[in-house]
Design a protein around this motif. Sequence first.
Motif, short mmCIF file in Angstrom:
data_model
loop_
_atom_site.label_atom_id
_atom_site.label_comp_id
_atom_site.label_asym_id
_atom_site.label_seq_id
_atom_site.Cartn_x
_atom_site.Cartn_y
_atom_site.Cartn_z
N ARG A 1 -17.65 13.27 18.65
CA ARG A 1 -17.87 11.82 18.99
C ARG A 1 -18.83 11.57 19.71
N TYR B 1 -9.66 16.38 33.98
CA TYR B 1 -10.32 15.24 33.25
C TYR B 1 -11.80 15.80 33.14
N TYR C 1 -3.39 7.42 34.52
CA TYR C 1 -4.51 6.68 34.54
C TYR C 1 -4.05 5.23 35.27
N TYR D 1 -19.64 -0.71 28.78
CA TYR D 1 -18.31 -0.71 29.63
C TYR D 1 -18.49 -1.70 30.82
N ILE E 1 -9.56 8.83 19.85
CA ILE E 1 -8.85 10.33 19.36
C ILE E 1 -7.41 10.27 19.56
N THR E 2 -6.84 9.79 20.64
CA THR E 2 -5.53 9.73 21.03
C THR E 2 -4.74 8.81 19.77
N THR F 1 -7.05 9.00 25.97
CA THR F 1 -7.25 10.21 26.55
C THR F 1 -6.72 10.26 28.21
N ALA F 2 -7.18 9.13 28.92
CA ALA F 2 -6.99 8.96 30.41
C ALA F 2 -5.55 8.53 30.43
N1 PPE Z 1 -10.89 2.27 23.86
C1 PPE Z 1 -11.39 2.23 24.90
C2 PPE Z 1 -12.24 1.12 25.24
C3 PPE Z 1 -11.66 3.39 25.77
O1 PPE Z 1 -12.64 3.42 26.61
C4 PPE Z 1 -10.94 4.53 25.38
C5 PPE Z 1 -11.04 5.79 26.12
C6 PPE Z 1 -9.83 4.33 24.19
C7 PPE Z 1 -10.08 3.25 23.47
C8 PPE Z 1 -9.10 5.67 23.84
O2 PPE Z 1 -10.00 6.73 23.28
P1 PPE Z 1 -9.38 8.06 23.17
O3 PPE Z 1 -9.61 8.58 24.71
O4 PPE Z 1 -10.43 8.73 22.21
O5 PPE Z 1 -8.19 8.27 22.74
N2 PPE Z 1 -11.31 5.51 27.56
C9 PPE Z 1 -11.61 6.76 28.54
C10 PPE Z 1 -11.25 6.23 29.77
C11 PPE Z 1 -12.43 5.19 30.32
C12 PPE Z 1 -12.70 5.41 31.93
O6 PPE Z 1 -13.55 5.89 32.23
O7 PPE Z 1 -11.74 4.78 32.53
C13 PPE Z 1 -10.62 7.74 28.26
O8 PPE Z 1 -9.41 7.54 28.19
O9 PPE Z 1 -10.78 8.91 28.67
#
Ligand code: PPE
Length: 308
Positions: A58, A94, A127, A162, A218-219, A255-256
């Motif tokens: 990604r 992390y 988180y 962001y 991904i989650t 993820t977080a």
């Molecule tokens: N939407 C957004 C806007 C987003 O930032 C994340 C990850 C997700 C969905 C979920 O994506 P995934 O991790 O692939 O399932 N957000 C990251 C945290 C951002 C932060 O720095 O705070 C993360 O979960 O790592």
Amino acid sequence: MQETSKIWMNGELVDWADATVHVGVHGLHYGSGVFEGVRAYDTDRGTAVFRLTEHMERLANSAKLLYMELPYSVDELKAATWDLLGANGLPECYLRPIAFFGYGELGVGSQGNPVEVAIMSWPWGAYLGEEGMRNGIRAKVSSWQRIGPNVFPHVSKATGVYINSMLAIGEAVRAGYEEAILLTQDGYIADGSGETIFVVKDGVVATPDLSASILPGITRDTIIQIAQDLGYPVVEKQLIRTDLYLADEVFMCGTAAEVTPIRSVDDQVIGPPGPVTLELQTAYLDTVHGRSERWGQWLEYAPSRTEA
Ligand code: PPE
């Protein structure tokens, strides 16, 4: 942030304090970077990184969408991750890979700037707090909208975008909520400031489709697969805010955030974490911690361990 020993930066492991850049880097002025958030978990078979390959893929896609040429391949970035994990010796952490246009030609066009790449790692707990994981959080629909697909490629996890999330969560927290939920410009549910949204109604699990200005989480993909395997019908469709208010259950994932229940939205009470949320949360946490073999294919182990 808890400091750790090393940061991988442009091909080398450097001391935490030395991983610095000049104030003239393009990425600082224009938000021209891409990043990832990845978690490594302590399992019985040693440290496992959850879906590392997909996260690095990604990152490569995010860079491509910004016309940024990454100087490292996905395989090189995975190897760098294992080097960093080995150097810092944290069983669980992390990981934050980031690539950005560096120091060279200041001006909006990115040409003439090198691409810098780094990976940080540090311990990051729940988180949205342990209490939020257990009992659910209070969320608020944001007055800030998600940007549309022709404003910005939302499929790219780019740093500059962001600002949108920062404003949304800032507004929510100042108003006494824990997280924001953003709508698209057409008024459909998009996502949280850093999480994907899921709604459960009458046994059906629903989440916004990928065209709703969201990151291809991904989650999100993980939860869809787990929910289907557990026998729940899953639909990806346009959702409106009243779907949240009238839901049986709402949760967010990332993820977080892992799987965090939502107990109210805009003060409309949804209730304590429901049975589907709890089942999915348990399945997810058992998977990432290596306690369940069923979805074990998503855990990646250090190369030497795999070969052993
Ligand atoms: N939407 C957004 C806007 C987003 O930032 C994340 C990850 C997700 C969905 C979920 O994506 P995934 O991790 O692939 O399932 N957000 C990251 C945290 C951002 C932060 O720095 O705070 C993360 O979960 O790592």
